[in-house]
Design an enzyme around this catalytic site. Structure first.
Site, PDB file in Angstrom:
ATOM      1  N   GLU A 139      15.353   5.056  57.166  1.00  0.00           N
ATOM      2  CA  GLU A 139      16.317   5.810  55.910  1.00  0.00           C
ATOM      3  C   GLU A 139      17.870   5.719  56.571  1.00  0.00           C
ATOM      4  O   GLU A 139      18.862   5.785  55.665  1.00  0.00           O
ATOM      5  CB  GLU A 139      15.922   7.085  55.841  1.00  0.00           C
ATOM      6  CG  GLU A 139      14.440   7.493  55.299  1.00  0.00           C
ATOM      7  CD  GLU A 139      14.132   7.095  54.059  1.00  0.00           C
ATOM      8  OE1 GLU A 139      14.847   6.278  53.529  1.00  0.00           O
ATOM      9  OE2 GLU A 139      13.208   7.525  53.476  1.00  0.00           O
TER      10      GLU A 139
ATOM     11  N   HIS B 138      10.166  10.133  63.401  1.00  0.00           N
ATOM     12  CA  HIS B 138       9.090   9.496  62.431  1.00  0.00           C
ATOM     13  C   HIS B 138       7.852  10.309  63.063  1.00  0.00           C
ATOM     14  O   HIS B 138       7.645  10.094  64.023  1.00  0.00           O
ATOM     15  CB  HIS B 138       9.209   8.030  62.590  1.00  0.00           C
ATOM     16  CG  HIS B 138       8.293   7.492  61.481  1.00  0.00           C
ATOM     17  ND1 HIS B 138       7.127   6.935  61.651  1.00  0.00           N
ATOM     18  CD2 HIS B 138       8.908   6.994  60.052  1.00  0.00           C
ATOM     19  CE1 HIS B 138       6.515   6.566  60.377  1.00  0.00           C
ATOM     20  NE2 HIS B 138       7.633   6.495  59.464  1.00  0.00           N
TER      21      HIS B 138
END
Ligand code: COA
Length: 516
Positions: A454, A401
């Protein structure tokens, strides 16, 4: 006290813009005396000196801490920042700004041969650095704008090192654990959670807005026929464009705040209906109209699957949706704000957001993460598969991320939702998550890569019956609330967002050759 006057025509130096003489204090004074002097001289800091040598700095930020501590009689030495960074007067403004910007200082002592001669504020440095030609600045801007602050917002923020994010003043995960999506939607639009009466008024306002306008609905079969294999999100771009045009959206520059809010609610409420209609038509099924008796997330699953969902499935999807409404200045939100900054209409900004979200590095990852779990199949195959992906230089979808350098709190919550739902792929997913984090730590030791939102998104949605091609669209159907809140905030205090780039091609101007 004055700001030094400019004396040269070339790049400006710190010495030319510093304030002088500097306002000073000594370490053995009381902070109350130093604060008095700051107030009288109207400055934001005093440099603490030993003779003419700076030994510390005391700023208005320190005064706030002191007041909170109620210790105004303490000495300056106790509260000052010792050995402050300083800058020489002959340093160019742009260089000084580039060197000092990342530290978060507000005031910098200007020192020549160990003697304090002035003070310069970061605000002045920034203002002047930004009007230098772009080639002087470009090297200072991190690739991908990482960490660059481009706006002020009251909507929310992400703290990457802590693994924390919030909507308004509330922890977003606490909201996802305890509230409905309608409550959180209201919070984001209105700045506060609703009471009972506000909740029912908001419900009454948004439920009718789920209906797809008749002319748009009539056009959907033709749109699907023209591109039967397109991703539902790509068809959504087309239909949001049609929706905005059919509802007569005008440039945001020409639209008042209450009309823009009305448009925002209309789009947020209609997007799930559009997505479900498109997906059903693609599967050769008929469109299911919204059910006004169902709350938002249950209605979403109902329109998609044709059956009223179990409360467990509706809640699982609702928690995912709440957790993904907003997330700082992510790429799609930034895109929507850039488009709004041009004064374009709300639909244009939402379509831009959808386009940015569709990319695999942003919102396009959950189906790919579940594909990875499926491709691995059994825990025995996990290590070889994961190593192979990373060693050949590919990315593991659902990991890493830009902001989080620790556990993504959304992933942690969704793992527990998957456990509660006893998701069919949970065991393999947990093993893959653990081994992937270990293998990434081994092969990319400096990167701090963990599972992101996700990873379990696909596991949860799969457990709730959402087909794979609707994973990213489901993300879009919640993130549209975040986009539109940002659109409203941008429009309310707008300035065109128009950065610069550093030109690195062949030096211009070259003579234009005649046509061949
Ligand atoms: C999310 C993402 C785009 C963030 O990217 P970023 O902050 O720009 O990170 P970078 O692209 O600078 O990558 C930094 C390093 O970590 C590596 N890395 C980042 N994510 C990785 C992943 N998922 N798998 C393997 N390596 C990864 C990169 O290869 C790079 O290594 P290198 O410097 O040795 O080349 C990135 O982590 C990614 O592509 N993840 C996979 C897609 C995904 O899950 N997206 C959903 C995000 S919510």
């Amino acid at each position: 006290m004055t700001a030094a006057a400019s004396t040269t025509a070339g790049p400006r130096t710190v010495g030319e813009i510093m304030s002088h003489p500097p306002v000073t204090a000594t370490a053995d004074e009381t902070v109350a005396a130093a604060a008095d002097r700051m107030h009288a001289q109207r400055v934001g800091s005093v440099v603490v000196v030993d003779g003419s040598r700076p030994v510390g700095i005391l700023t208005e930020r320190d005064l706030v801490r002191i007041v909170a501590d109620d210790t105004g009689s303490a000495s300056v030495a106790h509260w000052m920042t010792p050995d402050p960074d300083s800058v020489a007067p002959d340093v160019e403004v742009t260089q000084a700004f580039a060197r000092l910007a990342e530290h978060g200082y507000r005031h910098i002592p200007v020192v020549e041969e160990e003697c304090l001669i002035g003070v310069v504020s970061m605000r002045d440095l920034m203002r002047l650095a930004q009007i230098q030609p772009a080639d002087k600045l470009a090297h200072d801007v991190p690739r991908g704008l990482e960490g660059v602050v481009v706006a002020e917002t009251t909507i929310g923020d992400v703290r990457g090192l802590e693994g924390f994010y919030h909507y308004r003043q509330y922890n977003a995960i606490d909201l996802a654990e305890t509230r409905s999506i309608e409550d959180v939607w209201y919070l984001l639009f209105e700045g506060q959670l609703p009471d009972r009466a506000q909740r029912s008024a908001f419900d009454a306002e948004i439920r009718p807005l789920r209906e797809i306008p008749a002319d748009v609905k009539a056009a959907l079969p033709e749109i699907v026929r023209a591109a039967p294999d397109a991703a539902p999100l790509d068809l959504l771009r087309t239909t949001v464009s049609l929706l905005g045009a059919s509802l007569g959206f005008q440039p945001s520059l020409d639209v008042g705040a209450s009309e823009l809010r009305r448009q925002a609610l209309r789009v947020c409420a209609a997007v799930p209906s559009l997505l479900c209609a498109l997906s059903r038509l693609q599967r050769g099924q008929s469109i299911i109209d919204p059910n006004p008796d169902l709350p938002h997330s249950a209605n979403y699953l109902y329109m998609m699957l044709g059956e009223i969902p179990t409360p467990e499935h509706a809640r699982g999807v609702e928690q995912y949706m709440i957790a993904t409404i907003d997330h700082g200045f992510n790429a799609s939100t930034f895109t929507a704000r850039v488009i709004t900054s041009t004064g374009a209409d709300l639909a244009a900004a939402v379509i831009g957001g959808i386009g940015a979200l569709s990319g695999p590095l942003h919102g396009g990852a959950p189906s790919r993460a579940l594909d990875t779990i499926d491709a691995i199949g059994t825990v025995e195959r996990a290590d070889a598969y994961l190593r192979d992906v990373v060693e050949r230089g590919d990315r593991l979808m659902g990991f890493g991320h830009r902001v989080y350098k620790t556990d993504d709190p959304r992933n942690v919550m969704l793992r527990s939702v998957a456990e509660r739902l006893q998701a069919p792929k949970l065991d393999v997913a947990k093993y893959v998550e653990q081994r992937a984090v270990e293998i990434l730590a081994e092969l990319k030791p400096d990167r701090k890569l963990y599972a992101n939102v996700e990873f379990y998104a696909g596991v949860v949605m799969d457990a709730c019956g959402v087909p794979r091609e609707m994973f990213t669209p489901t993300f879009a159907s919640s993130r549209v609330i975040g986009w539109t809140v940002h659109i409203l905030e941008q429009a309310a205090d707008n300035r065109l967002i128009r950065p610069s780039a550093q030109y690195v091609g062949p030096p211009p101007p070259q003579p234009v050759p005649p046509p061949a």
